[in-house]
Design a protein around this motif. Structure first.
Motif, PDB file in Angstrom:
ATOM      1  N   VAL A 151      -1.805  16.930  -6.533  1.00  9.34           N
ATOM      2  CA  VAL A 151      -1.588  16.968  -7.607  1.00  9.34           C
ATOM      3  C   VAL A 151      -1.837  17.978  -8.722  1.00  9.34           C
ATOM      4  O   VAL A 151      -1.064  17.968  -9.770  1.00  9.34           O
ATOM      5  N   VAL A 152      -2.517  18.385  -8.605  1.00  8.79           N
ATOM      6  CA  VAL A 152      -3.467  20.082  -8.875  1.00  8.79           C
ATOM      7  C   VAL A 152      -1.723  20.591  -9.035  1.00  8.79           C
ATOM      8  O   VAL A 152      -1.527  21.496  -9.599  1.00  8.79           O
ATOM      9  N   HIS A 153      -0.752  20.622  -7.719  1.00 11.85           N
ATOM     10  CA  HIS A 153       0.028  21.437  -7.856  1.00 11.85           C
ATOM     11  C   HIS A 153       1.361  20.878  -9.185  1.00 11.85           C
ATOM     12  O   HIS A 153       2.163  21.413  -9.458  1.00 11.85           O
ATOM     13  N   CYS A 154       1.470  19.450  -8.971  1.00  9.65           N
ATOM     14  CA  CYS A 154       2.691  18.842  -9.875  1.00  9.65           C
ATOM     15  C   CYS A 154       2.147  19.090 -11.328  1.00  9.65           C
ATOM     16  O   CYS A 154       2.747  19.623 -12.169  1.00  9.65           O
ATOM     17  N   VAL A 155       0.985  19.205 -11.852  1.00  9.13           N
ATOM     18  CA  VAL A 155       0.180  19.121 -13.055  1.00  9.13           C
ATOM     19  C   VAL A 155       0.609  20.577 -13.623  1.00  9.13           C
ATOM     20  O   VAL A 155       1.189  21.096 -14.228  1.00  9.13           O
ATOM     21  N   TRP A 156       0.357  21.732 -12.635  1.00  9.40           N
ATOM     22  CA  TRP A 156       1.045  22.538 -12.619  1.00  9.40           C
ATOM     23  C   TRP A 156       1.983  23.034 -12.996  1.00  9.40           C
ATOM     24  O   TRP A 156       2.513  23.832 -13.891  1.00  9.40           O
ATOM     25  N   ALA A 157       2.912  22.571 -12.447  1.00 12.06           N
ATOM     26  CA  ALA A 157       4.499  22.515 -11.855  1.00 12.06           C
ATOM     27  C   ALA A 157       5.227  22.464 -13.448  1.00 12.06           C
ATOM     28  O   ALA A 157       5.865  22.936 -13.988  1.00 12.06           O
ATOM     29  N   ALA A 158       4.300  21.200 -13.998  1.00 10.44           N
ATOM     30  CA  ALA A 158       4.693  20.597 -15.276  1.00 10.44           C
ATOM     31  C   ALA A 158       4.209  20.997 -16.362  1.00 10.44           C
ATOM     32  O   ALA A 158       5.311  21.523 -17.301  1.00 10.44           O
ATOM     33  N   GLY A 167       0.928  -1.453   0.252  1.00 10.20           N
ATOM     34  CA  GLY A 167       0.042  -0.683  -0.409  1.00 10.20           C
ATOM     35  C   GLY A 167       1.130   0.745   0.083  1.00 10.20           C
ATOM     36  O   GLY A 167       0.855   1.884  -0.891  1.00 10.20           O
ATOM     37  N   ALA A 168       2.105   1.233   0.456  1.00 11.87           N
ATOM     38  CA  ALA A 168       2.938   2.261   0.975  1.00 11.87           C
ATOM     39  C   ALA A 168       3.421   2.873  -0.151  1.00 11.87           C
ATOM     40  O   ALA A 168       4.164   3.449  -1.061  1.00 11.87           O
ATOM     41  N   GLY A 169       3.649   1.109  -1.030  1.00 15.16           N
ATOM     42  CA  GLY A 169       4.472   1.492  -1.940  1.00 15.16           C
ATOM     43  C   GLY A 169       3.522   1.617  -3.450  1.00 15.16           C
ATOM     44  O   GLY A 169       3.683   2.838  -3.819  1.00 15.16           O
ATOM     45  N   LEU A 170       3.028   1.911  -3.447  1.00 19.01           N
ATOM     46  CA  LEU A 170       1.877   2.061  -4.793  1.00 19.01           C
ATOM     47  C   LEU A 170       2.171   3.770  -4.152  1.00 19.01           C
ATOM     48  O   LEU A 170       1.704   4.603  -5.029  1.00 19.01           O
ATOM     49  N   THR A 171       1.412   4.244  -3.157  1.00 25.85           N
ATOM     50  CA  THR A 171       1.463   5.999  -2.694  1.00 25.85           C
ATOM     51  C   THR A 171       2.759   6.250  -3.335  1.00 25.85           C
ATOM     52  O   THR A 171       2.406   7.496  -3.677  1.00 25.85           O
ATOM     53  N   ALA A 172       3.756   5.879  -2.943  1.00 26.68           N
ATOM     54  CA  ALA A 172       5.175   6.465  -3.149  1.00 26.68           C
ATOM     55  C   ALA A 172       5.231   6.469  -4.595  1.00 26.68           C
ATOM     56  O   ALA A 172       5.610   7.077  -5.267  1.00 26.68           O
ATOM     57  N   ALA A 173       4.755   5.309  -5.409  1.00 23.40           N
ATOM     58  CA  ALA A 173       5.395   5.232  -6.606  1.00 23.40           C
ATOM     59  C   ALA A 173       3.868   6.455  -6.624  1.00 23.40           C
ATOM     60  O   ALA A 173       5.336   6.907  -7.572  1.00 23.40           O
ATOM     61  N   ALA A 174       3.006   6.759  -6.861  1.00 22.82           N
ATOM     62  CA  ALA A 174       2.344   7.508  -7.278  1.00 22.82           C
ATOM     63  C   ALA A 174       2.416   9.203  -7.298  1.00 22.82           C
ATOM     64  O   ALA A 174       2.325   9.602  -7.735  1.00 22.82           O
ATOM     65  N   LEU A 175       3.236   9.588  -6.034  1.00 19.77           N
ATOM     66  CA  LEU A 175       3.535  10.577  -5.886  1.00 19.77           C
ATOM     67  C   LEU A 175       5.129  10.635  -6.635  1.00 19.77           C
ATOM     68  O   LEU A 175       5.338  12.323  -6.943  1.00 19.77           O
ATOM     69  N   LEU A 176       5.270   9.626  -6.210  1.00 18.40           N
ATOM     70  CA  LEU A 176       7.265  10.135  -7.684  1.00 18.40           C
ATOM     71  C   LEU A 176       6.670  10.173  -8.465  1.00 18.40           C
ATOM     72  O   LEU A 176       7.620  11.224  -9.590  1.00 18.40           O
ATOM     73  N   ALA A 177       5.865   9.609  -8.794  1.00 21.45           N
ATOM     74  CA  ALA A 177       5.623   9.636 -10.667  1.00 21.45           C
ATOM     75  C   ALA A 177       5.285  11.173 -11.291  1.00 21.45           C
ATOM     76  O   ALA A 177       5.514  11.605 -11.914  1.00 21.45           O
ATOM     77  N   MET A 178       4.512  12.101 -10.415  1.00 22.29           N
ATOM     78  CA  MET A 178       4.428  13.160 -10.198  1.00 22.29           C
ATOM     79  C   MET A 178       5.322  14.911  -9.621  1.00 22.29           C
ATOM     80  O   MET A 178       4.444  15.535  -9.600  1.00 22.29           O
ATOM     81  N   VAL A 179       6.692  14.426  -8.947  1.00 23.74           N
ATOM     82  CA  VAL A 179       6.447  15.039  -8.106  1.00 23.74           C
ATOM     83  C   VAL A 179       7.928  16.227  -8.950  1.00 23.74           C
ATOM     84  O   VAL A 179       8.237  16.062  -9.647  1.00 23.74           O
ATOM     85  N   PRO A 180       6.811  17.614  -8.533  1.00 23.76           N
ATOM     86  CA  PRO A 180       6.931  18.713  -9.233  1.00 23.76           C
ATOM     87  C   PRO A 180       9.741  18.713  -9.344  1.00 23.76           C
ATOM     88  O   PRO A 180       9.943  19.372 -10.438  1.00 23.76           O
TER      89      PRO A 180
END
Lengths: 784, 419
Positions: free
Chosen positions: A536-543, A154-167
């Motif tokens: 998510v909003v922040h990451c998309v904006w940053a990207a 569970g933590a793994g999936l959350t971390a992966a999702a966070l890393l996928a879009m960390v600015p």
């Protein structure tokens, strides 16, 4: 973009808390699908640069990597190792094969080769542009594996999702940002994963893989020293805290032996793998772990009494030997001027080192310490989740969670020294935040689930629920563990505990709290989801807005909403490549070296690989000298064209005039006749009428502002927001040959030497000087 | 490149007529057309004549000959009127060869006052039209007249065969000398409905070289006085219904282009990255897609044929060397081209997306291409539509085997230890 993210995020978080039966039945499949979606997300969020701009290589260093990859794909691997590049650092040249981290180029070259052997005709450029997004998908999968080893899937999936879009990571890995970090972060996380995996399993298979992953990391980035220092630190920590085990030995010893052997195969590292101080810690710990292993072994065979005797014997003898060895080592290390550390490592250990001794390192903006807003910009809400994650890692503290804690602590320090190392912090922050979020959701959803049948029951504990969700999470870890273990008896237990919890004093209640009140849990879940949405909003904006600009093309929006494109850099490089001779040498400040060689294919004096300080100082000196001296310096270096970047017409702030003080500083560091105070008026850097004559007569000023006054009649510089000091002047030793559409790049040609008429020049010169002297004297001459 | 058009009216008596060109002109000869005129003024009717190169046995100094076949052989004493149109590229030489940014461009034009002919000429007049009234000098071969933009040499009477009298005209010509030094066009046919065209240009300014300084200030603030012979935009005329147009060079997209489309034609206005002055060069790539049904047809004998325009879509340019590659779909056979003028032909093989045997490529090469060559040509080939399915089937089977092997891996126990 919005729909895939929500699609990914929703299941990611709920999956962490999905019920046990569902997890058993479909968990694997769902996790797999989520991981695929995370990969797609990591890839696609990085494509803003291609969609908004174009599929092109970004910035400076990526152009060099691109050029090397082109060479590799054209000439093959052997020529690549032996490549002596004569188009840069003229007249010194540069041995590319031996001075470059080859991991990135070899990776992209291999991808290109495989794809083309399947008859899919992708160009080298396309492969290079998309390497970084592909590897960021890999990196998020590696983060999943690592976190899964630490705290479960569970933590793994959350971390992966966070890393996928960390600015922070997006800023280095958007499509087109073809730099070492693009593959190195994947290698870093994956090496850590294999280390933890070995530590958890004690499998020699994973230990070997770990060494190979470390080898890949050494190939790709100089940041591998972070690994080879962090892992020994962790090993030492484990030993000191009495956590030594054979698994630890298997995780560490093969890595050092194999890893060092493999690392020394990389030409750019070579014998540095055993000679420099960066690697010293790993060997020291290697010795220590063997001593400890021996001690444990002896302890195992001897009886406790005998062991005590042996300890006293060994310790007394061992101490003496150790002291001798350490003394020798210190002597050896201290005898080298930099104590065996490279300049960049020293900058990390002593943040003031670079600004004192190496202005080149200090002059790069990404080597400056970050500001607080940049933390919020780059890791956003993760900054608040990390402490919660650290606490979650402490309960219970395992070998792997202690490693994650050590990782975050060190990377926070390094990111505080250099902006650029924020990139190392990002995966750690994602992993810890993933743990925190996952634990929090675990607790909250569980309490909701258990209370759903009896909603009416217990409003009594509503008093202390108001703490933020991050605080809630760690409080409840013991409960979740227990709950997981004692599933069958859960209902009864819960009731008992609730009873227990109602009776004692409030302080005890908090400690033994197992189930949160329903309303609190629901609110907390909603808040966490909101937090995730904000992220998510922040990451998309940053990207989309902040990190996608390729920096060789600039755009601005005009008042009527139209898009204005400033493509001056490529205009100039294209002009150079088509309208000058192939072997002409172009002098510019080192920032533009890589681009000039890659895009214009012309020989440059200095480039972004700042290996020779003196050479850069020579160019800096020429730029800060008056025209004639500058001409002499450039002429002696066979330079035909001089390229300057000038933003005064359109207001482009990072132009050469703004970088000029660094040229003076670096030049003055080697050639003492260039003095920084000569260019400053009362300590202020200015180019208006108050500027010093040295400033107004130096080459950089003249080349930047030549005929600038004719554009608007006043010579108003839009970057410095002032009128320039010296407006009308002529160039005697240089002539303008090209200026781009917005004046951002100006190219000058050195005028050829004047024809010398035998005997005449000398005479005229001497006579002139004599006459001038006479004039001077003449004023004092009584006969006049 | 502006072309000097010399029209010649000759009178002869045989079944075919010989034309002769000096070797310097023959090298740059782009096109020779001839037509026989009959009837009086205003009621003239023209009949096209076939022109083919021949060897002229007794030609002096390596002059090259062309033969015109007349429709009706001329009996002795009869007369007929033949109009010959020929085009030369690179016939003007800038002089001075280097000019500065503010100078106008002056060129030399060399020709002969008498036309080179293997026959005796009874009477001849030569007119030379210049693009401006600024004529610096011209050779005199009496009688010579100049009026405005026109120079008249002659009439001359009773000239012997192969008579030659060089003339030199020096005049101002600020037309941009846009020369495409090399153009490679690749036409790729996909039977899934698309025709993809990629054009690689090497563009140069063939006029007087820019001497020394290029000043952006002068260029921007005084556009009329500075850089009059330079050019900064070009127009490409593309077929209608064009889509996915791109304009780039080897270092990325070039943002300065504009596309206008209507139902009959598309016009792509492009600016090179920088204005081109004399001697400057630039390279770029234009690519676009076209709907296949506009260009691919089936002929009566079951063959398919592509009907496409030869030549260069850029208007007002000459192409020194044009290579046109027609990439046929994988599995097509017997390609043959039908082109109304001579070109060099050969075959190549190209491997594109997931090809196994490769696509046959018909390569057509021609030197000195002028806008008059923008006429349709045809490429015939046979193609079995089953080949269209080869690549999708390949992908499907790969995925199938991938899954099959996964299933096999999960269900087969390959460990050594049993039990």
């Amino acid at each position: 973009m919005a729909s895939p993210e929500s699609a990914v995020n929703g299941p990611t978080m709920t999956a962490g808390a999905a019920s046990k039966s569902l997890r058993n039945a479909f968990g694997g499949v769902i996790a797999f699908i989520i991981l695929v979606l995370i990969g797609v997300l990591a890839f696609s969020i990085r494509l803003f640069s291609v969609i908004k701009y174009e599929s092109v290589i970004h910035e400076f260093d990526p152009y060099f990597n691109y050029r090397v990859t082109q060479f590799l794909s054209k000439n093959g691997i052997y020529d690549f190792w032996n490549w002596f590049d004569d188009r840069t650092w003229y007249p010194l040249g540069r041995v590319i094969g031996g001075t470059v981290y080859p991991g990135l180029t070899l990776t992209a070259g291999t991808i290109w080769k495989v794809v083309n052997s399947l008859n899919i005709p992708l160009s080298v450029e396309t492969v290079c542009v998309f390497t970084a997004p592909i590897f960021s998908a890999f990196a998020s999968w590696a983060a999943y594996l690592l976190t899964k080893e630490v705290k479960g899937p569970g933590a793994g999936l959350t971390a992966a999702a966070l890393l996928a879009m960390v600015p922070s990571y997006i800023s280095r890995s958007v499509a087109g940002s073809y730099d070492n970090e693009a593959v190195a972060i994947f290698a870093l996380v994956f090496t850590f994963y294999l280390y933890i995996k070995t530590l958890n399993t004690g499998s020699l298979f994973y230990a070997t893989l770990n060494a190979l992953a470390y080898f890949y990391m050494v190939c790709s980035w100089g940041g591998y020293t972070f690994i080879i220092n962090l892992i020994p630190m962790h090993v030492l920590l484990c030993i000191v805290t009495g956590r030594y085990s054979s698994r630890l030995y298997i995780a560490y010893a093969p890595l050092v032996v194999l890893g060092t052997l493999l690392a020394s195969l990389v030409p750019v590292v070579g014998f540095n793998a055993v000679l420099t101080s960066e690697h010293f810690a790993s060997f020291l710990v290697f010795i220590i772990i063997h001593v400890v292993a021996l001690a444990y072994y002896i302890k195992g065979i001897l009886s406790p009494k005998m062991f005590k005797v042996a300890v006293t014997l060994v310790v007394s003898a061992g101490l003496a030997v150790c002291c001798a060895v350490i003394a020798i080592l210190i002597a050896v290390v201290a005898s080298s001027p930099t104590k065996g550390w490279s300049g960049r490592s020293l900058t990390l250990l002593d943040p003031t080192y670079a600004s004192k001794y190496i202005p080149i390192i200090a002059s790069v903006s990404e080597h400056q310490p970050p500001t607080w807003p940049s933390y919020f910009m780059d890791i956003n809400v993760l900054a608040f989740l990390v402490p919660a994650g650290i606490i979650a890692c402490f309960m219970p503290l395992t070998d792997s969670s202690s490693f994650v804690i050590l990782y975050i602590v060190t990377s926070v320090y390094f990111s505080g020294v250099m902006v650029r190392l924020m990139l190392v912090l990002a995966p750690a922050a994602c992993i810890l935040s993933g743990i925190a979020l996952s634990e929090a959701f675990n607790v909250l959803t569980r309490s909701i689930k258990f209370q759903l049948p009896g909603i009416a029951g217990n409003p009594s504990i509503a008093s202390e629920e108001n703490g933020s969700s991050t605080v809630v999470a760690p409080n409840d870890i013991p409960k979740t563990e227990e709950a997981a273990k004692e599933k069958p008896a859960k209902k009864n237990r819960k009731k008992e505990k609730e009873n227990v919890e109602k009776k004692p004093t409030p302080s005890k209640t908090e400690k033994r709290l197992l189930v949160l009140p329903l309303e609190a849990s629901v609110i907390a879940v909603l808040l966490l989801v909101l937090l995730g949405a904000f992220y998510v909003v922040h990451c998309v904006w940053a990207a989309a807005e902040a990190y996608s600009a390729p920096s060789i093309v600039l755009t601005s929006h005009s008042n009527d909403g139209g898009l204005h494109v400033f493509d001056d850099f490529r205009e100039a490089y294209s002009w150079l490549s088509h309208n000058t001779d192939v072997d002409d040498k172009v002098a510019s400040w080192w920032d533009y070296g890589y681009q000039t060689t890659a895009m214009a294919n012309r020989t440059v004096l200095v480039d972004n690989n700042t290996w020779n300080n003196t050479h850069i100082a020579t160019v800096g000196t020429a730029m800060s000298s008056p025209e004639k001296q500058a001409w002499e310096i450039f002429h002696s270096l066979d330079v035909k064209y001089v390229l300057v970047v000038f933003g005064g017409v359109v207001g482009y702030p990072s132009d050469d005039i703004n970088k000029f003080l660094w040229m003076v500083r670096i030049g003055g560091g080697v050639f003492p006749h260039i003095k920084e105070p000569d260019y400053l008026r009362d300590g202020q850097y200015r180019i208006d009428a108050q500027a010093t004559p040295t400033m107004l007569n130096c080459l950089m000023y003249k080349l930047s502002y030549f005929r600038f006054v004719e554009t608007d009649g006043k010579g108003f510089d839009r970057v410095r927001r002032t009128e320039i000091g010296k407006k009308h002047f002529k160039l005697t030793h240089f002539e303008e040959v090209f200026t781009t559409h917005h004046w951002m790049v100006r190219i000058y040609k050195l005028k050829p030497q004047r024809n010398r008429i035998r005997g005449k020049t000398k005479k005229s010169k001497s006579s002139r000087s004599v006459s001038s002297k006479r004039d001077v004297r003449g004023k004092r001459n009584p006969w006049h | 490149l502006s072309l000097s058009q010399v029209e010649n009216t000759g009178k002869a008596a045989a079944s075919d007529v010989l034309l002769a060109f000096p070797p310097t002109e023959a090298e740059h000869l782009a096109e020779v057309k001839a037509q026989a005129a009959s009837g009086k003024k205003r009621k003239k009717t023209y009949a096209h004549l076939i022109v083919e190169p021949t060897d002229v046995p007794d030609a002096p100094n390596g002059a090259k000959g062309f033969r015109l076949a007349l429709h009706n052989p001329l009996s002795p004493g009869e007369t007929t009127t033949i109009e010959v149109l020929y085009m030369l590229t690179h016939s003007m030489e800038p002089f001075p060869a280097e000019i500065s940014q503010s100078d106008p461009q002056l060129v030399y034009y060399r020709d002969s006052a008498y036309i080179l002919s293997p026959y005796r000429i009874k009477q001849q007049t030569t007119f030379i039209k210049t693009p401006s009234t600024n004529v610096q000098s011209f050779s005199r071969v009496e009688p010579t007249n100049r009026a405005g933009m026109e120079l008249k040499y002659g009439p001359y009477e009773d000239l012997p065969a192969y008579s030659y009298s060089p003339v030199l005209v020096h005049f101002e010509n600020n037309n941009p000398f846009a020369v495409v030094e090399e153009l490679v066009r690749e036409v790729e046919i996909s039977h899934w409905g698309n025709l993809q065209i990629t054009e690689h240009y090497t563009l140069a300014h063939g006029g007087a070289k820019l001497k020394g300084v290029f000043s952006r200030v002068d260029y921007q603030s005084r556009p009329s006085a500075s850089g009059v012979s330079s050019f900064k935009n070009l127009l490409a005329r593309l077929p209608p219904r064009v889509h996915s147009v791109y304009y780039r060079d080897e270092i990325g997209n070039i943002s300065s282009s504009r596309l206008r489309t209507d139902s009959r034609k598309s016009e792509l206005e492009i600016e090179p990255r920088y204005p081109l002055f004399g001697g400057w060069k630039s390279t770029f790539i234009i690519g676009y897609g076209l709907p296949l049904e506009d260009f691919l047809f089936e002929s009566t004998d079951g063959k398919r044929y592509l009907n496409f325009t030869f030549g260069c879509p850029l208007s007002g340019t000459v192409v020194d060397k044009l290579t046109l590659k027609v990439v046929l779909p994988e599995g097509s056979k017997d390609p043959s081209a039908v082109i109304p003028f001579p070109v060099e032909e050969h075959m190549e093989t190209k491997y594109s997306y997931l090809d196994v045997v490769g696509r046959p490529v018909l390569v057509l090469e021609k030197k000195n291409v002028v806008p008059e060559h923008n006429i349709p040509f045809q490429v015939y080939y046979t193609f079995n539509p089953i080949f269209m399915l080869a690549e999708p089937l390949m992908l499907v089977s790969t995925v199938f085997f991938l899954f099959a092997s996964c299933v096999a891996y999960l269900h087969i126990d390959i460990s050594i230890r049993k039990g």
